[in-house]
Design an enzyme around this catalytic site. Structure first.
Site, PDB file in Angstrom:
ATOM      1  N   GLY A 185       0.782  -1.230   0.000  1.00 13.96           N
ATOM      2  CA  GLY A 185       0.000   0.000   0.000  1.00 13.96           C
ATOM      3  C   GLY A 185       0.814   1.280   0.000  1.00 13.96           C
ATOM      4  O   GLY A 185       0.249   2.369   0.007  1.00 13.96           O
TER       5      GLY A 185
ATOM      6  N   LEU B 213      -9.723  -0.870  -9.238  1.00 16.78           N
ATOM      7  CA  LEU B 213     -10.918  -1.642  -8.873  1.00 16.78           C
ATOM      8  C   LEU B 213     -11.387  -1.181  -7.495  1.00 16.78           C
ATOM      9  O   LEU B 213     -10.648  -1.281  -6.517  1.00 16.78           O
ATOM     10  CB  LEU B 213     -10.546  -3.129  -8.879  1.00 16.78           C
ATOM     11  CG  LEU B 213     -11.636  -4.162  -8.575  1.00 16.78           C
ATOM     12  CD1 LEU B 213     -12.792  -4.057  -9.561  1.00 16.78           C
ATOM     13  CD2 LEU B 213     -11.028  -5.564  -8.626  1.00 16.78           C
TER      14      LEU B 213
ATOM     15  N   ARG C 280       8.632 -14.130   0.496  1.00 16.42           N
ATOM     16  CA  ARG C 280       8.990 -14.543   1.851  1.00 16.42           C
ATOM     17  C   ARG C 280       7.916 -15.496   2.381  1.00 16.42           C
ATOM     18  O   ARG C 280       6.882 -15.668   1.735  1.00 16.42           O
ATOM     19  CB  ARG C 280       9.002 -13.315   2.764  1.00 16.42           C
ATOM     20  CG  ARG C 280       7.638 -12.612   2.750  1.00 16.42           C
ATOM     21  CD  ARG C 280       7.459 -11.566   3.820  1.00 16.42           C
ATOM     22  NE  ARG C 280       6.063 -11.174   3.935  1.00 16.42           N
ATOM     23  CZ  ARG C 280       5.448 -10.267   3.204  1.00 16.42           C
ATOM     24  NH1 ARG C 280       6.106  -9.616   2.265  1.00 16.42           N
ATOM     25  NH2 ARG C 280       4.164  -9.999   3.387  1.00 16.42           N
TER      26      ARG C 280
HETATM   27  C1  MV4 Z   1      -5.197  -2.060  -6.183  1.00 19.07           C
HETATM   28  C2  MV4 Z   1      -6.498  -1.781  -5.740  1.00 19.07           C
HETATM   29  C3  MV4 Z   1      -7.478  -1.576  -6.688  1.00 19.07           C
HETATM   30  N1  MV4 Z   1      -7.166  -1.619  -8.014  1.00 19.07           N
HETATM   31  N2  MV4 Z   1      -4.942  -2.096  -7.504  1.00 19.07           N
HETATM   32  C4  MV4 Z   1      -3.133  -2.081  -1.875  1.00 19.07           C
HETATM   33  C5  MV4 Z   1      -1.907  -2.793  -1.412  1.00 19.07           C
HETATM   34  C6  MV4 Z   1      -1.195  -3.238  -2.623  1.00 19.07           C
HETATM   35  N3  MV4 Z   1      -0.799  -4.614  -2.438  1.00 19.07           N
HETATM   36  C7  MV4 Z   1      -2.141  -3.097  -3.742  1.00 19.07           C
HETATM   37  N4  MV4 Z   1      -3.322  -2.462  -3.218  1.00 19.07           N
HETATM   38  C8  MV4 Z   1      -4.414  -2.235  -3.995  1.00 19.07           C
HETATM   39  N5  MV4 Z   1      -4.196  -2.290  -5.324  1.00 19.07           N
HETATM   40  C9  MV4 Z   1      -5.908  -1.880  -8.386  1.00 19.07           C
HETATM   41  N6  MV4 Z   1      -5.617  -1.915  -9.691  1.00 19.07           N
HETATM   42  C10 MV4 Z   1      -6.755  -1.742  -4.367  1.00 19.07           C
HETATM   43  C11 MV4 Z   1      -5.703  -1.967  -3.478  1.00 19.07           C
HETATM   44  C12 MV4 Z   1      -6.072  -1.936  -2.091  1.00 19.07           C
HETATM   45  C13 MV4 Z   1      -6.028  -3.095  -1.298  1.00 19.07           C
HETATM   46  C14 MV4 Z   1      -5.592  -4.316  -1.803  1.00 19.07           C
HETATM   47  C15 MV4 Z   1      -5.540  -5.425  -1.007  1.00 19.07           C
HETATM   48  C16 MV4 Z   1      -5.940  -5.345   0.322  1.00 19.07           C
HETATM   49  C17 MV4 Z   1      -6.365  -4.171   0.833  1.00 19.07           C
HETATM   50  C18 MV4 Z   1      -6.425  -3.023   0.055  1.00 19.07           C
HETATM   51  C19 MV4 Z   1      -6.879  -1.833   0.595  1.00 19.07           C
HETATM   52  C20 MV4 Z   1      -6.910  -0.709  -0.183  1.00 19.07           C
HETATM   53  C21 MV4 Z   1      -6.509  -0.765  -1.521  1.00 19.07           C
END
Ligand code: MV4
Length: 447
Positions: free
Chosen positions: A165, A203, A292
């Protein structure tokens, strides 16, 4: 097999690695900072080395001190656990240069999957679904606008070197895209020393699903199915489970196979986690690959019977994976609650200090991974997780029941913990029906 492994970590994962080493007949060296000098798990290690002061920069992430500790103790391998140096390719390279095995991938494989732009290219080649967006790093604002207009708003700007994040900006129009591009780049440059950013379709609501993969140095990579880690707050997971509820079996199979292919194609050795989002139409999209062992690995161990930490060590020693994909089946359902020394009634304020009471739950299908005991003092210097409560049951419904009871039996005081909130979650209708997404917990806490 190795003769002696140095554990470059602390707390419950250090204890988990000690236990795996014991089963393999490998001696253990545990390094510790002065904040952890009285921690009881240190007595279970064959040798201990104090590496410095409480700040991680002077101890658990101090590469030269850890390498020196490995050299003076004649350790032939280092297990980094999670966090700290676990995903640092410079450290993996330093181990190799010093002829110490790193329990994890080569620096090259770590680089290929750790850089999210390069990872996404490998993913497309492995037929792993990805979000539409830029193929490469974004050069300038005009290119960003072109990509966004092609895929449509909203879009998200992400740092190639980011993760968990950090270094992300959401844009709903051209103006916010321009400012988001600048600030994401600046944040990435100062946080990771790498200002490369890319763009993809954003998304709004989804579930967080991740596939566990194990790979050996003989070209084998096997997946251990998936976990759902949607119950999180500010990118800190609070509850994880396996398998993920309500996933189309055919889609699950496809994406698990693609995840194993992606890891295999990167010539990766060790445990890897392929993180994805799952939308409400059962479409998967790659997020990133964690190179990891993860905090939540026990739920996968509980449903597959595979000891992930032991297997990590075996493959790092050059042994082949001791099972084939066809030997891996899902048995029942497992849930993990992360027990943090935080006060959920006070905005999750840290609650370090002495633990007077620490009554563990038990019974069939109950596992507790913790380094804490009554009389232990939670130091204020590190993350607040003091243990993990994992339950297994034949069905998700039974696992939820078992978890609620186990949480009720788990008495920790006088420090505050996340246990009361987790009891509430086990009783929540949305959780019980599996109607959860990545915004579920924050919604519940507001409402
Ligand atoms: C995103 C997304 C929506 N659309 N990518 C947050 C952490 C990082 N690993 C990627 N993340 C996100 N990427 C796209 N194209 C929303 C998040 C995201 C999220 C993802 C997983 C778990 C919690 C989250 C909380 C907020 C946003």
């Amino acid at each position: 097999m190795f003769k002696r492994i140095l554990i470059a970590n602390r707390g419950e994962i250090a204890l988990r690695i000690i236990r795996a080493c014991k089963e393999l007949g490998v001696e253990t060296v545990c390094v510790y900072s002065t904040a952890d000098r009285d921690a009881p798990y240190l007595r279970l290690a064959d040798h201990t080395v104090c590496i410095g002061a409480p700040p991680a920069s002077e101890s658990y992430i101090n590469m030269s001190r850890i390498i020196s500790a490995a050299e003076v103790t004649d350790s032939d391998a280092i297990h980094p656990g999670y966090g700290f140096l676990a995903e640092n390719s410079e450290f993996a390279a330093m181990c190799r240069d010093c002829q110490i095995a790193f329990v994890g991938p080569s620096p090259e494989a770590m680089g290929k999957l750790g850089d999210k732009i390069s990872c996404k290219k490998l993913a497309r080649a492995a037929k792993m679904p990805t979000f539409p967006g830029s193929e490469d790093a974004i050069e300038d604002e005009e290119e960003a606008v072109q990509v966004a207009q092609k895929i449509g708003f909203p879009v998200i700007v992400k740092a190639a070197a980011g993760g968990g994040g950090r270094g992300m900006r959401i844009a709903h129009n051209i103006a916010t895209l321009r400012t988001g591009l600048k600030s994401a780049r600046q944040e990435a440059e100062s946080a990771f020393g790498n200002g490369a950013v890319y763009i993809e379709k954003f998304l709004e609501s989804a579930r967080h699903i991740e596939v566990q993969v194990l790979a050996d140095s003989h070209g084998n990579a096997v997946h251990l199915y998936e976990r759902d880690c949607s119950t999180q707050r500010r990118h800190q997971k609070l509850i994880e489970e396996a398998p993920a509820p309500h996933v189309d079996p055919k889609k699950r199979d496809e994406v698990c196979k693609a995840a194993a292919r992606l890891v295999r194609n990167a010539e990766y050795v060790g445990a890897a986690t392929v993180e994805m989002l799952l939308d409400d139409k059962q479409n998967f999209y790659l997020l990133e690959v964690n190179t990891r062992v993860q905090v939540e690995h026990p739920v996968t161990e509980m449903i597959t019977g595979v000891d992930i930490v032991k297997t990590q060590i075996m493959v790092a020693a050059g042994e082949p994976l001791p099972f084939k994909q066809r030997n891996i089946a899902v048995n029942g359902h497992a849930i993990e609650c992360r027990i943090n020394a935080e006060d959920p009634a006070n905005n999750f304020a840290p609650s370090p200090g002495p633990i007077d009471r620490f009554d563990l739950p038990g019974g069939p299908g109950v596992r507790v991974d913790t380094h804490a005991v009554a009389g232990y003092r939670v130091p204020p210097n590190y993350d607040s997780m003091i243990g993990k409560l994992i339950v297994h049951g034949d069905t998700r419904r039974i696992a939820i029941r078992r978890m609620e009871q186990a949480l009720r039996e788990f008495h920790v005081g006088p420090i505050r913990t996340t246990i009361p909130l987790q009891i509430e979650l086990m009783r929540d209708g949305s959780f019980q029906h599996g109607g959860i997404d990545i915004h579920y917990l924050e919604r519940l806490l507001k409402g």
